[in-house]
Write a protein that holds these residues in place. Structure first.
Motif, mmCIF file in Angstrom:
data_model
loop_
_atom_site.group_PDB
_atom_site.id
_atom_site.type_symbol
_atom_site.label_atom_id
_atom_site.label_comp_id
_atom_site.label_asym_id
_atom_site.label_seq_id
_atom_site.Cartn_x
_atom_site.Cartn_y
_atom_site.Cartn_z
ATOM 1 N N GLN A 447 -1.253 -14.117 -9.418
ATOM 2 C CA GLN A 447 -0.003 -14.705 -9.903
ATOM 3 C C GLN A 447 1.107 -13.677 -10.013
ATOM 4 O OE1 GLN A 447 0.119 -17.723 -9.623
ATOM 5 N NE2 GLN A 447 -0.238 -18.771 -11.566
ATOM 6 N N ASP A 448 0.725 -12.470 -10.402
ATOM 7 C CA ASP A 448 1.786 -11.515 -10.647
ATOM 8 C C ASP A 448 2.134 -10.708 -9.400
ATOM 9 O OD1 ASP A 448 -0.206 -8.813 -12.142
ATOM 10 O OD2 ASP A 448 -0.490 -10.061 -10.365
ATOM 11 N N LEU A 449 1.614 -11.123 -8.283
ATOM 12 C CA LEU A 449 1.931 -10.394 -7.051
ATOM 13 C C LEU A 449 3.381 -10.708 -6.674
ATOM 14 C CD1 LEU A 449 0.304 -8.627 -5.063
ATOM 15 C CD2 LEU A 449 0.132 -10.647 -3.619
ATOM 16 N N PRO A 450 4.205 -9.680 -6.540
ATOM 17 C CA PRO A 450 5.602 -9.957 -6.231
ATOM 18 C C PRO A 450 5.720 -10.624 -4.865
ATOM 19 C CG PRO A 450 5.286 -7.668 -6.846
ATOM 20 C CD PRO A 450 3.933 -8.267 -6.692
ATOM 21 N N VAL A 486 -2.084 -7.007 -7.964
ATOM 22 C CA VAL A 486 -1.402 -5.763 -8.316
ATOM 23 C C VAL A 486 -2.384 -4.899 -9.091
ATOM 24 C CG1 VAL A 486 0.460 -4.701 -9.656
ATOM 25 C CG2 VAL A 486 0.861 -6.827 -8.417
ATOM 26 N N ALA A 487 -2.577 -3.707 -8.631
ATOM 27 C CA ALA A 487 -3.563 -2.838 -9.262
ATOM 28 C C ALA A 487 -2.971 -2.225 -10.526
ATOM 29 C CB ALA A 487 -3.988 -1.754 -8.287
ATOM 30 N N LYS A 488 -3.748 -2.321 -11.614
ATOM 31 C CA LYS A 488 -3.325 -1.693 -12.865
ATOM 32 C C LYS A 488 -3.933 -0.316 -12.950
ATOM 33 C CE LYS A 488 -1.321 -5.450 -14.423
ATOM 34 N NZ LYS A 488 -1.546 -6.224 -13.220
ATOM 35 N N SER A 489 -3.432 0.461 -13.885
ATOM 36 C CA SER A 489 -3.840 1.871 -13.956
ATOM 37 C C SER A 489 -5.335 2.061 -14.058
ATOM 38 C CB SER A 489 -3.200 2.563 -15.150
ATOM 39 O OG SER A 489 -1.840 2.362 -15.140
ATOM 40 N N PHE A 501 -5.000 9.642 -7.476
ATOM 41 C CA PHE A 501 -4.384 9.470 -8.785
ATOM 42 C C PHE A 501 -3.055 8.772 -8.630
ATOM 43 C CE2 PHE A 501 -7.521 11.617 -10.922
ATOM 44 C CZ PHE A 501 -7.819 12.819 -10.306
ATOM 45 N N PRO A 502 -3.086 7.495 -8.519
ATOM 46 C CA PRO A 502 -1.810 6.809 -8.335
ATOM 47 C C PRO A 502 -1.054 6.701 -9.649
ATOM 48 C CG PRO A 502 -3.615 5.242 -8.383
ATOM 49 C CD PRO A 502 -4.223 6.583 -8.596
ATOM 50 N N MET A 503 0.227 6.811 -9.552
ATOM 51 C CA MET A 503 1.072 6.721 -10.735
ATOM 52 C C MET A 503 2.061 5.588 -10.547
ATOM 53 S SD MET A 503 -0.176 9.147 -12.377
ATOM 54 C CE MET A 503 0.771 9.790 -13.688
ATOM 55 N N PRO A 504 1.770 4.469 -11.129
ATOM 56 C CA PRO A 504 2.741 3.384 -10.970
ATOM 57 C C PRO A 504 4.036 3.726 -11.692
ATOM 58 C CG PRO A 504 0.716 2.634 -12.031
ATOM 59 C CD PRO A 504 0.632 4.095 -11.930
ATOM 60 N N SER A 505 5.099 3.308 -11.129
ATOM 61 C CA SER A 505 6.370 3.615 -11.774
ATOM 62 C C SER A 505 7.236 2.365 -11.724
ATOM 63 C CB SER A 505 7.066 4.760 -11.047
ATOM 64 O OG SER A 505 7.401 4.352 -9.751
ATOM 65 N N ASP A 506 8.451 2.540 -12.170
ATOM 66 C CA ASP A 506 9.307 1.355 -12.233
ATOM 67 C C ASP A 506 9.668 0.837 -10.859
ATOM 68 O OD1 ASP A 506 11.114 2.488 -15.137
ATOM 69 O OD2 ASP A 506 9.340 1.214 -14.908
ATOM 70 N N ASN A 507 9.726 1.687 -9.896
ATOM 71 C CA ASN A 507 10.178 1.240 -8.583
ATOM 72 C C ASN A 507 9.042 0.839 -7.664
ATOM 73 O OD1 ASN A 507 12.666 1.904 -9.420
ATOM 74 N ND2 ASN A 507 12.669 3.916 -8.476
ATOM 75 N N HIS A 508 7.814 1.114 -8.070
ATOM 76 C CA HIS A 508 6.713 0.876 -7.151
ATOM 77 C C HIS A 508 5.575 0.162 -7.843
ATOM 78 C CE1 HIS A 508 8.715 4.486 -5.501
ATOM 79 N NE2 HIS A 508 8.616 3.762 -4.415
ATOM 80 N N PHE A 509 4.780 -0.483 -7.022
ATOM 81 C CA PHE A 509 3.546 -1.035 -7.556
ATOM 82 C C PHE A 509 2.466 -0.828 -6.513
ATOM 83 C CE2 PHE A 509 2.873 -4.890 -5.025
ATOM 84 C CZ PHE A 509 4.108 -5.051 -4.425
ATOM 85 N N TYR A 510 1.255 -0.936 -6.952
ATOM 86 C CA TYR A 510 0.127 -0.710 -6.056
ATOM 87 C C TYR A 510 -0.530 -2.043 -5.731
ATOM 88 C CZ TYR A 510 0.533 4.270 -6.505
ATOM 89 O OH TYR A 510 0.990 5.554 -6.445
ATOM 90 N N THR A 578 -17.767 -5.085 1.705
ATOM 91 C CA THR A 578 -16.448 -5.303 1.079
ATOM 92 C C THR A 578 -15.533 -4.150 1.473
ATOM 93 O OG1 THR A 578 -17.605 -6.222 -0.812
ATOM 94 C CG2 THR A 578 -15.274 -5.724 -1.099
ATOM 95 N N ALA A 579 -14.433 -4.508 2.048
ATOM 96 C CA ALA A 579 -13.436 -3.480 2.392
ATOM 97 C C ALA A 579 -12.298 -3.583 1.392
ATOM 98 C CB ALA A 579 -12.920 -3.709 3.809
ATOM 99 N N THR A 580 -11.927 -2.469 0.831
ATOM 100 C CA THR A 580 -10.835 -2.483 -0.157
ATOM 101 C C THR A 580 -9.788 -1.449 0.241
ATOM 102 O OG1 THR A 580 -12.616 -2.735 -1.758
ATOM 103 C CG2 THR A 580 -10.394 -2.494 -2.631
ATOM 104 N N PHE A 581 -8.541 -1.827 0.094
ATOM 105 C CA PHE A 581 -7.522 -0.794 0.235
ATOM 106 C C PHE A 581 -6.417 -1.011 -0.794
ATOM 107 C CE2 PHE A 581 -4.041 -3.077 2.279
ATOM 108 C CZ PHE A 581 -4.661 -4.085 3.007
ATOM 109 N N ILE A 582 -5.857 0.122 -1.190
ATOM 110 C CA ILE A 582 -4.740 0.112 -2.141
ATOM 111 C C ILE A 582 -3.578 0.824 -1.447
ATOM 112 C CG2 ILE A 582 -3.938 0.871 -4.406
ATOM 113 C CD1 ILE A 582 -6.780 1.023 -5.324
ATOM 114 N N VAL A 583 -2.420 0.197 -1.481
ATOM 115 C CA VAL A 583 -1.245 0.858 -0.904
ATOM 116 C C VAL A 583 -0.103 0.767 -1.903
ATOM 117 C CG1 VAL A 583 -1.779 0.531 1.525
ATOM 118 C CG2 VAL A 583 -0.561 -1.253 0.283
#
Lengths: 741, 154
Positions: A447-450, A486-489, A501-510, A578-583
């Motif tokens: 649901q929260d996927l932009p 959307v991946a959370k921390s 070590f991804p760092m979500p910020s205001d301009n980006h999401f994973y 299972t294939a997973t990727f985070i971008v």
């Protein structure tokens, strides 16, 4: 002759004697008078004479004696009483003085004698000092020689020059007949004659190092006299016939850098010595003096130090040369590598074009051929041709992509795109293939996927197609599920990706996508190899499924470029995978009005500039605003009517008006109510005008309110001509317009 | 004075108005809307603005003179004035109106009066400037030249 009877006068015989006496006395007196004069004269001449009063006394004594003798002259003949008295007086005085003098001399003569002794003593001393001075002068000269020698030796860092100079200078200073240097050989078991003074090129004499005489020399740091007959001294044929000159040998320590401790003088724990042999000229009867030996010892030490410096310098020069060589080699290697890369790039560039052109021809013509009338066998053949050429085209593309990825020359095309539609497209593309294999594919978007994201759409789709395609390819039956959220921390820190070590910020999401299939699975040991190029898993089942093995490698590269991570998990063969990727994707900016993305596939239409005949109604209670808006719309060619109140608006509005512009921040008039009323007025859908709210407010509340009442669009005042133009085009095309407020 | 010179003077004058912040982009937008079908658009809009503004200012002055000030009404007037001035690009007047509305919210009479003074000043200032501008334009047109368009190049 008989004596005559005459009385012989006594006088003539006595007269002769008397004459002689007379003359002698005279001379005595003369002498006695002249001696004191001489004495006085010479004493006056001399500077030092300590006993003057003795002289006076002596003078008096002599004068008186002289006087006596002189007076005696008168006493030969008859003389008067006075003369006798004078004579007596003189004699008395003389007696007194002479006695006094005699007494005096007892004291004086020892003194005079001691003076003499002292004189002798001083003379000896002077002679001794002379000797010593001669010695000192010699030593000083020797010292000078040493300094000069040292200077000569230390003024060069070249080993040969040092040694040669040493020998030459020593030979000169000490006037040697021969001077030689024996160096230890590499094995350390022999001494080899390396340098001589007189001979130019010493022939390689060697002597074993363990001779007793050599050991004797090596065991002490002093110059040692050796026999001229020992092997180290028998260097040249005997020049003189008789006695060879004395020979002295001294050791020269060969120091290594490690010998120089910081605080101490170099410890002579080194075992390597060279031997310096010095020979005095033969037949010269010269002997080695102590100072000469000392000179030799000092020089030997200096030579040792100078040699070690030379050795250090040699070492560093060698190291530098080595480095230069290595540098040159590295440079060459680098240039070769660069040339190779350039060659490869050129090759790829050319081959890319050259390979693709025929490929396109084959694919295009085969497709065309497929469309024609074919017998079943022919159709099968054409299909096979098409499939193979598609595979080949994919391979070419993959290879090219991969090489560009490796170079780092691939850059992502960042743009804003619709994320949801990307997923839907992938689903649409894969559904036919999946349904043929009777696999069910499900897509689950969080649901929260932009809806919109900023990133490289094409490559994201490529990655997803690849992953989903693999899932389909390697499954014979079952289902495939795609989940995106959307991946959370917390969930970002995955144990499988410890370096990530991804760092979500205001301009980006994973964005995290998981594709699960129930297919043939993967052997867990093979998983690390999956992402390497060109490697295929060994199991024969997967071999036949085709594929170049490049797909996952490329996906990994793309995912890395998007600052993400990709991995596969499997419980084992035939247990699915299972294939997973985070971008990392960007969040589109809100205030950017010029980007009005709606559906990315539809190109922005700036084309319609003439809205001629478009009937619009403008409602604004502010006369000036109204006039401006009207002027704006008329400039764009619209047919504008204006009203200034809601009643008027409701009265005037008709089905002919296609757009109604309402100012909704008028106090006292509820624009929203008005909008509702207008919409209700037209029952039929096609008659409903588009309602656009004009507002000076920038808050979300207004926008939400507008949306609630069914207003088709909201625009913020002030509006420029261009903005109005684009707004109208969008509006008319899509019938809805909500710009980011 | 010949046409070229007058045109240059006009451009300089207009530029100075923008530099000083008396006018803003909206004024340029108005100028863009002026074409053959609508040759006096700007003058018409500005004249309407002058009328509107003067009336509103009088209304506000009267309202503030009352014993008990009807702030909502004053606010409504100021809102109108703000809208008008924004539409023609009279920046300082618009800013003054925004400040005025704050005082209205606080119901601060003294502040409002002071603000009103300021707005009046700004208004007359911009009025003078615009009138001078239009005179220049008329002179150019009378001399046979055309009014040069301003470019947003500064």
């Amino acid at each position: 002759m008989e004596s005559c009877n005459c009385i012989e006068p006594q006088w003539p015989a006595d007269e002769l004697l008397m004459k002689y006496q007379y003359i002698s006395d005279f001379f005595i007196a003369l002498a006695y008078f002249s001696i004191p004069l001489e004495l006085i004269y010479f004493v006056k001449k001399s500077a030092v004479f300590p006993y003057r009063w003795v002289l006076v006394q002596f003078g008096a004594f002599i004068v008186l004696c002289g006087a006596t003798h002189l007076i005696n002259l008168w006493t030969f003949t008859m003389h008067s009483r006075t003369v006798a008295i004078v004579m007596t007086t003189a004699k008395v005085l003389t007696a007194v003085v002479s006695c006094a003098t005699a007494l005096m001399l007892v004291h004086i003569i020892p003194d005079l004698l001691s003076v003499k002794t002292r004189e002798l003593f001083l003379k000896n001393k002077a002679a001794e000092l002379d000797r010593e001075m001669g010695l000192i002068r010699t030593q000083e000269e020797t010292g000078r020689h040493v300094r000069m020698l040292t200077h000569e030796i230390r003024s060069t860092l070249d080993r040969h020059t040092i040694l040669k100079t040493t020998l030459v200078e020593l030979g000169r200073t000490l006037a040697l007949e021969e001077c030689a240097l024996w160096m230890p050989t590499r094995t350390g078991l022999e001494l080899q004659l390396s340098y001589t003074l007189r001979q130019q090129n010493p022939v390689g004499y060697t002597v074993p190092i363990h001779l007793p005489v050599i050991n004797q020399v090596f065991s002490s740091n002093r110059a040692v006299k050796i026999s001229p007959n020992c092997p180290v001294a028998r260097i040249r044929p005997l020049a003189g016939k008789y006695i060879p000159g004395e020979v002295v040998a001294v050791r020269v320590p060969l120091l290594h850098l490690s010998n120089f401790q910081i605080n101490d003088w170099p410890e002579l724990s080194t075992k390597r010595y060279a031997l310096m042999v010095l020979m005095l000229p033969s037949d010269s009867a010269r002997q080695w003096h102590v100072h000469e030996l000392e000179l030799v010892e000092v020089v030997a030490d200096q030579v040792a130090v100078a040699l070690s410096h030379a050795a250090i310098l040699e070492e560093s020069m060698r190291a530098r040369d080595l480095l230069i060589e290595q540098n040159v080699a590295l440079d060459l290697a680098r240039r070769e590598a660069e040339t190779a890369i350039r060659a490869r790039n050129d090759f790829l560039a050319v081959m890319n074009h050259e390979m693709r052109t025929p490929m396109h021809a084959i694919i295009a013509l085969s497709s065309l051929l497929q469309e024609t009338e074919l017998t079943p066998e022919q159709r099968l053949m054409v299909e096979t041709i098409l499939k193979s050429s598609n595979l080949l085209a994919t391979l070419i593309n993959d290879v090219l992509d991969l090489s560009r990825l490796e170079d780092g020359s691939l850059q992502l095309d960042i743009g804003t795109f619709n994320l949801h539609s990307v997923f839907k497209e992938v689903l649409n593309l894969i559904k036919p293939v999946a349904s043929v294999k009777k696999l069910s594919v499900t897509l689950n978007l969080a649901q929260d996927l932009p809806v919109y994201a900023v990133g490289d759409e094409k490559r994201l789709m490529q990655t997803m197609l690849n992953v989903v395609g693999n899932a389909v390819k390697f499954s014979k039956e079952g289902s495939i599920s795609i989940i995106a959220f959307v991946a959370k921390s917390e969930s970002l820190r995955d144990s499988r990706a410890p370096d990530f070590f991804p760092m979500p910020s205001d301009n980006h999401f994973y964005l995290r996508v998981q594709v699960k299939d129930s297919g043939s699975g993967i052997n867990p040991q093979e998983i690390p190899k999956l992402f390497t190029k060109f490697s295929q898993s060994q199991s024969s089942a997967t071999r036949n499924s085709g594929g170049s093995g490049l797909g996952l490698a490329i996906c990994k590269r793309f995912v890395n470029l998007m600052e993400g991570h990709i991995w596969l998990e499997s419980d084992g063969l035939a247990k699915g995978c299972t294939a997973t990727f985070i971008v990392k994707l960007g969040i589109p900016e809100r205030s950017n009005e010029s980007k009005l993305p709606f559906t990315p596939k539809v190109p922005a239409n700036h084309g319609q500039t003439n809205f001629s005949g478009l009937k619009v109604l403008v409602m604004d209670d502010n006369g000036v605003s109204r006039m401006v808006t009207k002027g704006l719309l008329e400039h764009l060619g619209c047919d504008v009517s204006t009203v200034s109140s809601s009643e008027e608006c409701l009265h005037v509005v008709s089905h002919e008006h296609q757009v109604v512009f309402l100012d909704v921040c008028m106090p006292g008039i509820d624009g929203f109510e008005l909008a509702v009323t207008i919409r209700e007025k037209f029952a039929k859908r096609h008659e409903k005008p588009l309602i656009v709210a004009l507002t000076g407010n920038t808050d979300k509340v207004t926008k939400e309110n507008c949306m609630r009442v069914g207003i088709n669009g909201v625009i913020q005042k002030p509006i420029s001509v261009d903005k109005m133009r684009s707004i109208l085009s969008e509006l008319l095309e899509h019938r809805v317009l909500y710009e980011a407020l | 004075m010949e046409v070229g010179q007058m045109q240059r003077r006009l451009i300089e004058y207009t530029k100075s108005l923008f530099m000083e912040g008396i006018l803003d982009d909206q004024f340029l937008q108005l100028q863009q809307l002026q074409d053959e079908s609508n040759p006096d658009f700007v003058v018409e809009v500005v004249s309407l603005f002058f009328q509107d503004a003067e009336k509103l200012l009088n209304d506000i002055t009267r309202a503030l003179d009352q014993q008990s000030v009807d702030f909502p009404k004053v606010d409504a007037h100021v809102h109108q004035l703000k809208g008008s001035s924004a539409s023609v690009g009279a920046q300082r007047v618009k800013n003054g109106c925004i400040a005025f509305r704050n005082f209205c919210e606080e119901q601060n009479v003294d502040g409002s009066l002071r603000c009103l003074q300021q707005i009046k000043q700004e208004y007359y200032h911009v009025k003078n400037k615009l009138e001078a501008l239009f005179r220049l334009e008329q002179q150019i047109v009378a001399a046979g030249g055309s009014v040069p368009m301003m470019e947003l190049s500064f």
